[in-house]
Design an enzyme around this catalytic site. Structure first.
Site, PDB file in Angstrom:
ATOM      1  N   HIS A   1       0.854  -1.202   0.000  1.00 44.88           N
ATOM      2  CA  HIS A   1       0.000   0.000   0.000  1.00 44.88           C
ATOM      3  C   HIS A   1       0.887   1.249   0.000  1.00 44.88           C
ATOM      4  O   HIS A   1       1.930   1.279   0.642  1.00 44.88           O
ATOM      5  CB  HIS A   1      -0.921  -0.011   1.219  1.00 44.88           C
TER       6      HIS A   1
ATOM      7  N   GLU B   1      -4.380   1.289  -7.821  1.00 41.75           N
ATOM      8  CA  GLU B   1      -4.772   2.331  -6.868  1.00 41.75           C
ATOM      9  C   GLU B   1      -3.895   3.570  -7.086  1.00 41.75           C
ATOM     10  O   GLU B   1      -2.841   3.710  -6.463  1.00 41.75           O
ATOM     11  CB  GLU B   1      -4.636   1.811  -5.432  1.00 41.75           C
TER      12      GLU B   1
END
Ligand code: PGA
Length: 251
Positions: free
Chosen positions: A95, A162
């Site tokens: 992430h 993302e």
């Protein structure tokens, strides 16, 4: 033709602060009997709340991170083996917030992916550029952590496109436009097909993440053909998250 399974993965990040609040969200979700054979609803809470999710059989458990070793002198770390034994099935890896605050590099991300696969956990691998239109950054991340995976393991991973600039903390809740998201999806698919061939490349699971809510989720999954979504802030609001799941269930 077999139905393509969809995934809605909640990334709670470092929220909420109390067990009572965490339970409250989970109970509201559990009452709705979310999830089915064709739709996986995964909750990734902070580590101290992992065990809570195991009490709700229709929700699948994921962790937000693991260390790459299974055990040993690694103060503060949690291993894939521990998450697996607790009933976990998924782990978010790479992430952008971990890349930013914990200095995670592509090499570390790659080690963590291998640790997931070794422990029978599905890595949910976040790929995304910091600024708009930086395809090279996406290519570099893909090359370092996804395109080097063994062919037979491709079915055991999930990729999330993302774009960092579309994450709600940066974008104030404005998601990538359908055009931008589609460009990212097609670029990732192209790399997958080139590396793994038509069949495997097309069957790999690619999700979208970044300011997903009940108003835009249909665009990403229903219209653009993402295999699901990674949901941050909206996943902490039970009603909003339930609406997201319901929209995808109907799709
Ligand atoms: P967001 O977060 O939905 O709040 O943009 C997504 C994420 O960072 O995984």
């Amino acid at each position: 033709m077999a139905i393509r399974k969809k995934y809605i993965i909640a990334n709670w990040k470092m929220n909420p602060v109390s067990i009572a609040e965490a339970k409250n969200i989970l109970e509201k979700l559990a009452n709705q009997h979310l999830g089915s054979d064709s739709l996986e609803v995964v909750i990734c809470p902070p580590h101290p709340f992992l065990y809570l999710v195991t009490e709700f059989p229709n929700l699948r458990l994921g962790a937000q991170d693991i260390f790459w070793e299974d055990r040993g002198a690694y103060t503060g770390e949690v291993s894939g083996s521990m998450v697996k034994r607790l009933g976990g099935s998924y782990v978010i890896v790479g992430h952008s917030e971990r890349r930013k605050y914990q200095g995670e590099t592509d090499a570390i991300v790659s080690l963590k992916i291998q640790a997931c696969l070794k422990n029978g956990l599905i890595p949910v691998i976040c790929i995304g550029e910091k600024e708009r239109d930086q395809e090279d950054e996406v290519r570099k991340q893909m090359e370092a952590s996804v395109l080097n995976i063994k062919k037979n393991k491709l079915k055991n991973i999930i990729i999330v496109y993302e774009p960092v600039w579309a994450i709600s903390t940066y974008s104030r809740g404005v998601a990538a436009s359908p055009d931008d998201a589609l460009a990212g999806l097609l670029f990732i698919r192209k790399l997958l097909v080139k590396t793994f061939g038509q069949n495997l490349g097309k069957s790999a699971k690619v999700l979208y993440g970044g300011s997903v809510n009940s108003k835009n989720v249909f665009d990403f999954v229903g219209k653009l053909g993402f295999d699901g979504v990674l949901v941050g802030s909206a996943s902490l609001r039970a009603k909003e998250f339930i609406d997201i799941v319901k929209i995808i269930s109907k799709d």
